[in-house]
Design an enzyme around this catalytic site. Sequence first.
Site, PDB file in Angstrom:
ATOM      1  N   TYR A  68       0.819  -1.208   0.000  1.00  0.00           N
ATOM      2  CA  TYR A  68       0.000   0.000   0.000  1.00  0.00           C
ATOM      3  C   TYR A  68       0.855   1.260   0.000  1.00  0.00           C
ATOM      4  CZ  TYR A  68      -3.229   3.646   1.412  1.00  0.00           C
ATOM      5  OH  TYR A  68      -3.948   4.812   1.452  1.00  0.00           O
ATOM      6  N   HIS A  98      -4.140  16.170  -2.709  1.00  0.00           N
ATOM      7  CA  HIS A  98      -4.653  16.277  -1.348  1.00  0.00           C
ATOM      8  C   HIS A  98      -4.546  17.688  -0.778  1.00  0.00           C
ATOM      9  CE1 HIS A  98      -4.816  11.979  -1.659  1.00  0.00           C
ATOM     10  NE2 HIS A  98      -5.143  11.815  -0.393  1.00  0.00           N
ATOM     11  N   ASN A 210       0.299  11.489   5.983  1.00  0.00           N
ATOM     12  CA  ASN A 210      -0.430  10.584   6.866  1.00  0.00           C
ATOM     13  C   ASN A 210      -0.060  10.898   8.314  1.00  0.00           C
ATOM     14  OD1 ASN A 210      -1.077   7.086   6.022  1.00  0.00           O
ATOM     15  ND2 ASN A 210      -2.361   8.866   5.869  1.00  0.00           N
ATOM     16  N   TYR A 294     -20.512  30.646  45.514  1.00  0.00           N
ATOM     17  CA  TYR A 294     -19.743  29.519  44.985  1.00  0.00           C
ATOM     18  C   TYR A 294     -18.581  29.960  44.098  1.00  0.00           C
ATOM     19  CZ  TYR A 294     -23.341  26.092  46.388  1.00  0.00           C
ATOM     20  OH  TYR A 294     -24.201  25.291  47.082  1.00  0.00           O
ATOM     21  N   ARG A 297     -15.983  30.755  46.758  1.00  0.00           N
ATOM     22  CA  ARG A 297     -15.685  29.681  47.710  1.00  0.00           C
ATOM     23  C   ARG A 297     -15.214  28.401  47.018  1.00  0.00           C
ATOM     24  NH1 ARG A 297     -20.459  26.815  50.641  1.00  0.00           N
ATOM     25  NH2 ARG A 297     -21.587  28.607  49.832  1.00  0.00           N
ATOM     26  N   PHE A 345      -2.896   6.573  12.125  1.00  0.00           N
ATOM     27  CA  PHE A 345      -3.185   7.947  11.696  1.00  0.00           C
ATOM     28  C   PHE A 345      -4.519   8.459  12.219  1.00  0.00           C
ATOM     29  CE2 PHE A 345      -4.202   4.913   8.218  1.00  0.00           C
ATOM     30  CZ  PHE A 345      -5.579   4.884   8.392  1.00  0.00           C
ATOM     31  N   GLU A 431     -12.883   4.950   4.257  1.00  0.00           N
ATOM     32  CA  GLU A 431     -12.587   5.656   5.504  1.00  0.00           C
ATOM     33  C   GLU A 431     -13.930   6.006   6.153  1.00  0.00           C
ATOM     34  OE1 GLU A 431     -10.187   8.749   3.862  1.00  0.00           O
ATOM     35  OE2 GLU A 431      -8.679   7.316   3.192  1.00  0.00           O
TER      36      GLU A 431
END
Length: 526
Positions: A68, A98, A210, A294, A297, A345, A431
């Site tokens: 791959y 990309h 990646n 609050y 405190r 990844f 994916e």
Amino acid sequence: MTLSTPRAAAVAPSPLLLGRPLSLADLEDVARRGRPVAICAEARERAEASRRAIDAIVAAGDAAPAVYGINTGFGALAETRIADHDIRALQRNLVRSHACGVGPDLGEAEVRAMIVLRAQVIALGHSGVRTEVLDLLAALIERGVCPRIPAQGSVGASGDLAPLAHLALSLIGEGEARFEGQLMPSAVALAKAGVAPLALAAKEGLALINGTQYMTALGALALRDAAALCTVADIAGAVSLEALMGSKRPFDERLMRVRPHPGQAGTAGNLRTLLGGSEIMQSHADCPRVQDAYSLRCMPQVHGATRDALAWATEVLTREVNSVTDNPTVFLGEGGAELLSGGNFHGQPVALALDLAAMAAAELANISERRVEQLVNPALSTGLTPFLAPRSGLHSGFMIAQVASASLVSENKVLCHPASVDSIPSSAGREDHVSMGSISARKLSQVIENVRSSLAIELITAAQGVDQRRPLRPSAGVAAAHAAIRRVVPELLEDRPLYLDIAAATELIRSGALIAAVEEAVGSLN
């Protein structure tokens, strides 16, 4: 009286050695303070050894098995075999295709952090990338070349593909980069810096894009800011407590021991340090009021819970900056090299941590705004003028400062919706679950900005309250904080535009000058 001595020549910081364990503080030093980097010798050896495994696959040509990202396509095209003569073009095309980022550009510090983290992954020796790639990444840091990286476009698996592709694009002399403050084509920036662009070899484009380095870079810097804001929140709360004539009894160490959360103990310790020796507090030691609100405190419990959540998120990101997150991963053994395809990844660990960090940090502003309300509301602030105005009615004082803080708090509530619970499948369903960790990181960064502004509003408001308690003097810690504020924001004697005051106080926080001034007076704080 101490005689002055000549200032010693500044010592250049030692380079951060990539390939060895890094902390978030190390990363911040490079990203924000210009610390140089270098590749350690053992990292070079690891990179060269893992690269030989990739070279062996390439040398086998079309006879090699399908691996791959080396001789196959990507994502849903993983079963498409790539011919031997197209392997280099495959990597170049991957980076180009990309680079789909949109939105505003990242700042220089965030980009530098990404570069360091990308180099760190490769230096760990499981990426199969040449040392030339490591050297070029280090050269970008050294020469001040800052690739233009748009902030949006990643879904956080298979890593931060789009942002990292813009980084890789600059490495091959495409896209854009900033050099000496100017945006220009990357090829021009590299040439001006005296750096040659890279010709990608097998697997190198994939190894560069990646991973989780975008979300981790933004998240790491935001967590460093958040840790400092915890201390600022303690300081601001102490100033408010003095202005409101509150009690420090709820911060007693005995109370902390019977509920031993470390963050709670840390905040209570800060408050005890900050509030010691106060004339204001002594003046109402015998008053009939039994308990404070609050927001005063419960500062140890609220600020402390934030500290503990941020500590966990910091542990997660510290692991991540020292992790191998690309795919496939090269493992070397006595029987030779093995390439394993997996899912390191995937950004889910980081996404969850950053979503929690956003919620935790937002609480610092949430409780801070309630203290501001205590200060400006005449029904709650005995002895202070309505809205802390010099002449209430004629002047509005800090009325709208509280409104601005409320706006920031409300915005944070929207930003705290967790991105990590969302997933939109991509790459033709291959994916099919993604982390959205990049969105977690961007949201956290904005929450931190809002919290810083909210605390700035509290500081200038509380300082006005302390002024109104004169001639009583606050504690040494509060007096130091008050003096630091007054150096940049004068007392409000008549209405004026407060946005400049808020900006000045925000910068006092951002620069670290507020904490430094207080610690000079009372010693180190948690």
